[in-house]
Design a protein around this motif. Structure first.
Motif, PDB file in Angstrom:
ATOM      1  N   UNK A  91     -60.186  24.682  16.505  1.00 24.47           N
ATOM      2  CA  UNK A  91     -58.930  24.395  17.198  1.00 24.47           C
ATOM      3  C   UNK A  91     -58.339  25.713  17.668  1.00 24.47           C
ATOM      4  N   UNK A  92     -58.000  25.790  18.937  1.00 20.29           N
ATOM      5  CA  UNK A  92     -57.448  27.016  19.504  1.00 20.29           C
ATOM      6  C   UNK A  92     -55.942  27.073  19.277  1.00 20.29           C
ATOM      7  N   UNK A  93     -55.435  28.254  19.040  1.00 19.93           N
ATOM      8  CA  UNK A  93     -53.998  28.429  18.887  1.00 19.93           C
ATOM      9  C   UNK A  93     -53.676  29.584  17.966  1.00 19.93           C
ATOM     10  N   UNK A  94     -52.383  29.840  17.863  1.00 21.80           N
ATOM     11  CA  UNK A  94     -51.889  30.890  16.968  1.00 21.80           C
ATOM     12  C   UNK A  94     -51.144  30.241  15.820  1.00 21.80           C
TER      13      UNK A  94
ATOM     14  N   UNK B 223     -36.900  23.518  21.517  1.00 19.47           N
ATOM     15  CA  UNK B 223     -37.941  22.627  22.067  1.00 19.47           C
ATOM     16  C   UNK B 223     -39.200  22.574  21.183  1.00 19.47           C
ATOM     17  N   UNK B 224     -39.649  23.712  20.693  1.00 17.10           N
ATOM     18  CA  UNK B 224     -40.844  23.713  19.852  1.00 17.10           C
ATOM     19  C   UNK B 224     -40.566  23.039  18.511  1.00 17.10           C
ATOM     20  N   UNK B 225     -39.380  23.212  17.954  1.00 17.88           N
ATOM     21  CA  UNK B 225     -39.042  22.539  16.693  1.00 17.88           C
ATOM     22  C   UNK B 225     -39.057  21.017  16.880  1.00 17.88           C
ATOM     23  N   UNK B 226     -38.600  20.547  18.040  1.00 13.45           N
ATOM     24  CA  UNK B 226     -38.671  19.104  18.324  1.00 13.45           C
ATOM     25  C   UNK B 226     -40.123  18.633  18.373  1.00 13.45           C
ATOM     26  N   UNK B 227     -40.968  19.423  19.023  1.00 13.30           N
ATOM     27  CA  UNK B 227     -42.392  19.090  19.116  1.00 13.30           C
ATOM     28  C   UNK B 227     -43.024  19.079  17.721  1.00 13.30           C
ATOM     29  N   UNK B 228     -42.668  20.043  16.878  1.00 10.48           N
ATOM     30  CA  UNK B 228     -43.185  20.080  15.510  1.00 10.48           C
ATOM     31  C   UNK B 228     -42.805  18.809  14.755  1.00 10.48           C
ATOM     32  N   UNK B 229     -41.541  18.410  14.862  1.00 13.51           N
ATOM     33  CA  UNK B 229     -41.084  17.192  14.188  1.00 13.51           C
ATOM     34  C   UNK B 229     -41.786  15.956  14.709  1.00 13.51           C
ATOM     35  N   UNK B 230     -41.951  15.867  16.018  1.00 18.51           N
ATOM     36  CA  UNK B 230     -42.621  14.703  16.607  1.00 18.51           C
ATOM     37  C   UNK B 230     -44.090  14.656  16.192  1.00 18.51           C
ATOM     38  N   UNK B 231     -44.725  15.819  16.129  1.00 19.62           N
ATOM     39  CA  UNK B 231     -46.134  15.864  15.730  1.00 19.62           C
ATOM     40  C   UNK B 231     -46.291  15.458  14.273  1.00 19.62           C
TER      41      UNK B 231
ATOM     42  N   UNK C 292     -50.517  26.552   8.270  1.00 20.98           N
ATOM     43  CA  UNK C 292     -51.445  25.458   8.536  1.00 20.98           C
ATOM     44  C   UNK C 292     -51.139  24.732   9.837  1.00 20.98           C
ATOM     45  N   UNK C 293     -50.297  25.325  10.654  1.00 22.58           N
ATOM     46  CA  UNK C 293     -49.921  24.737  11.935  1.00 22.58           C
ATOM     47  C   UNK C 293     -50.248  25.735  13.027  1.00 22.58           C
ATOM     48  N   UNK C 294     -51.071  25.317  13.981  1.00 21.19           N
ATOM     49  CA  UNK C 294     -51.426  26.169  15.115  1.00 21.19           C
ATOM     50  C   UNK C 294     -50.603  25.757  16.325  1.00 21.19           C
ATOM     51  N   UNK C 295     -50.144  26.745  17.063  1.00 29.12           N
ATOM     52  CA  UNK C 295     -49.388  26.499  18.290  1.00 29.12           C
ATOM     53  C   UNK C 295     -50.281  26.823  19.476  1.00 29.12           C
TER      54      UNK C 295
ATOM     55  N   UNK D 262     -52.903  22.540  16.627  1.00 25.88           N
ATOM     56  CA  UNK D 262     -53.759  22.168  15.513  1.00 25.88           C
ATOM     57  C   UNK D 262     -52.996  22.014  14.209  1.00 25.88           C
ATOM     58  N   UNK D 263     -53.455  21.080  13.416  1.00 25.50           N
ATOM     59  CA  UNK D 263     -52.963  20.890  12.050  1.00 25.50           C
ATOM     60  C   UNK D 263     -54.197  21.050  11.174  1.00 25.50           C
ATOM     61  N   UNK D 264     -54.163  22.027  10.280  1.00 29.70           N
ATOM     62  CA  UNK D 264     -55.337  22.325   9.469  1.00 29.70           C
ATOM     63  C   UNK D 264     -55.012  22.198   7.981  1.00 29.70           C
ATOM     64  N   UNK D 265     -56.022  22.309   7.162  1.00 31.45           N
ATOM     65  CA  UNK D 265     -55.955  22.326   5.696  1.00 31.45           C
ATOM     66  C   UNK D 265     -55.407  21.026   5.124  1.00 31.45           C
TER      67      UNK D 265
END
Length: 194
Positions: free
Chosen positions: A52-55, A65-73, A147-150, A159-162
């Protein structure tokens, strides 16, 4: 536990193909995991997952905006995890908030101080009643900045890992704890709603 993790990932894939979780890459014979037959790693259980690609979220500046996306994910992940069950995911993990009362023996001999003892006692006494009646299900239990890739564009979860800490507990524990971790990285987590 490796068997459970790969089956959880397969369950997520069948429930929501859009969720950014690793895909299980079966071994040559089709098994989801294998045991190393020879050499210094003999007996070790291994499994292969897609890249999974990301940082890591830990290295990314977050805004509203990203915090909203994190919550929705995380909510999407919770929906995808519904319905998965196995005796191994009912094991007690001491870092599951619902297990807090079981941690008292770990304080013995550590002299944490009266403030910690008082707070621990108060929380351990109140927590079971607070969680009683809440919906329980399988949760990731470690949707952390490590454990969260952006995604490279910084706009979505890449990505969500581990999945090693999956457990059945009160569903509210996952967003409560992850919200605390993610919000703690922001100077003003409740600032403007831009």
């Amino acid at each position: 536990m490796v068997d459970v993790q790969v089956r959880v990932l397969r369950h997520i894939e069948s429930a929501d193909r859009e969720l950014p979780v690793p895909r299980v890459v079966p071994a040559a014979g089709g098994a989801l995991w294998a045991t190393v037959p020879h050499g210094p790693l003999r007996g070790r259980v291994v499994h292969a997952l897609s890249y999974l690609d990301g940082r890591l979220l830990r290295s990314v500046a977050t805004g509203q905006p990203l915090r909203r996306v994190l919550g929705a994910t995380l909510a999407d992940l919770g929906r995808a995890l519904r319905g998965f069950d196995d005796p191994l995911v009912h094991r007690p993990l001491l870092w599951d908030l619902a297990q807090l009362p079981r941690l008292r023996p770990l304080l013995a001999g550590r002299s944490p101080g009266p403030e910690v003892e008082e707070q621990f006692g108060r929380l351990a006494a109140a927590l079971p009643a607070g969680l009683a009646g809440l919906r329980t299900q399988l949760v990731h239990n470690d949707f952390s900045p490590d454990n969260t890739l952006i995604s490279p564009d910084g706009a979505r979860v890449g990505g969500i890992i581990d999945f090693g800490d999956v457990t059945v507990t009160a569903l509210v524990n996952d967003p409560r704890d992850r919200g605390r971790q993610h919000a703690g990285r922001c100077p003003d987590p409740f600032g403007s709603r831009a």
